[in-house]
Design a protein around this motif. Structure first.
Motif, short mmCIF file in Angstrom:
data_model
loop_
_atom_site.label_atom_id
_atom_site.label_comp_id
_atom_site.label_asym_id
_atom_site.label_seq_id
_atom_site.Cartn_x
_atom_site.Cartn_y
_atom_site.Cartn_z
N UNK A 175 21.67 -62.97 0.02
CA UNK A 175 21.70 -64.29 -0.62
C UNK A 175 22.93 -64.42 -1.52
N UNK A 176 23.22 -63.39 -2.29
CA UNK A 176 24.39 -63.42 -3.15
C UNK A 176 25.68 -63.54 -2.36
N UNK A 177 25.78 -62.80 -1.27
CA UNK A 177 26.97 -62.87 -0.41
C UNK A 177 27.16 -64.28 0.15
N UNK A 178 26.08 -64.85 0.66
CA UNK A 178 26.19 -66.18 1.26
C UNK A 178 26.40 -67.27 0.22
N UNK A 179 25.85 -67.10 -0.98
CA UNK A 179 26.12 -68.06 -2.05
C UNK A 179 27.62 -68.07 -2.38
N UNK B 213 33.27 -74.24 0.26
CA UNK B 213 33.16 -75.62 -0.21
C UNK B 213 31.93 -76.37 0.26
N UNK B 214 30.82 -75.70 0.43
CA UNK B 214 29.58 -76.43 0.75
C UNK B 214 28.90 -75.89 1.97
N UNK B 215 28.02 -76.71 2.52
CA UNK B 215 27.26 -76.31 3.70
C UNK B 215 25.89 -75.80 3.32
N UNK B 216 25.07 -75.58 4.32
CA UNK B 216 23.69 -75.14 4.10
C UNK B 216 23.63 -73.62 3.99
N UNK B 217 22.68 -73.14 3.23
CA UNK B 217 22.46 -71.71 3.05
C UNK B 217 20.97 -71.46 3.14
N UNK B 218 20.54 -70.71 4.13
CA UNK B 218 19.12 -70.44 4.29
C UNK B 218 18.92 -69.01 4.75
N UNK B 219 18.25 -68.23 3.91
CA UNK B 219 17.93 -66.86 4.27
C UNK B 219 16.44 -66.66 4.04
#
Length: 67
Positions: A49-53, A60-66
């Motif tokens: 989660x930290x890496x993808x955040x 510059x944005x986009x969805x993040x779902x883990x």
């Protein structure tokens, strides 16, 4: 690729990363398998989660779902 934070016996963890084109962007899918216990699984989830955040902030944005 395989992943190991510390020496362990048994199978190494397996991380599969897939990039799927989505127009001018790409969807990144990460599957982390063969995690031995719930505590380690939670530590990895928090780490991913930290890496993808950070990646999301950099890109510059986009969805993040883990899950």
């Amino acid at each position: 690729y395989t992943w190991s934070i510390e020496p362990r016996t048994g199978a190494r963890e397996l991380v599969t990363v897939r990039f799927t084109p989505r127009g001018a962007a790409a969807e990144v899918s990460v599957v982390h398998e063969r995690i031995l216990d719930a505590v380690t699984r939670e530590r990895h989830r928090a780490g991913w989660n930290g890496c993808f955040d950070r990646l999301q902030a950099y890109a510059g944005g986009g969805a993040n779902s883990i899950a």
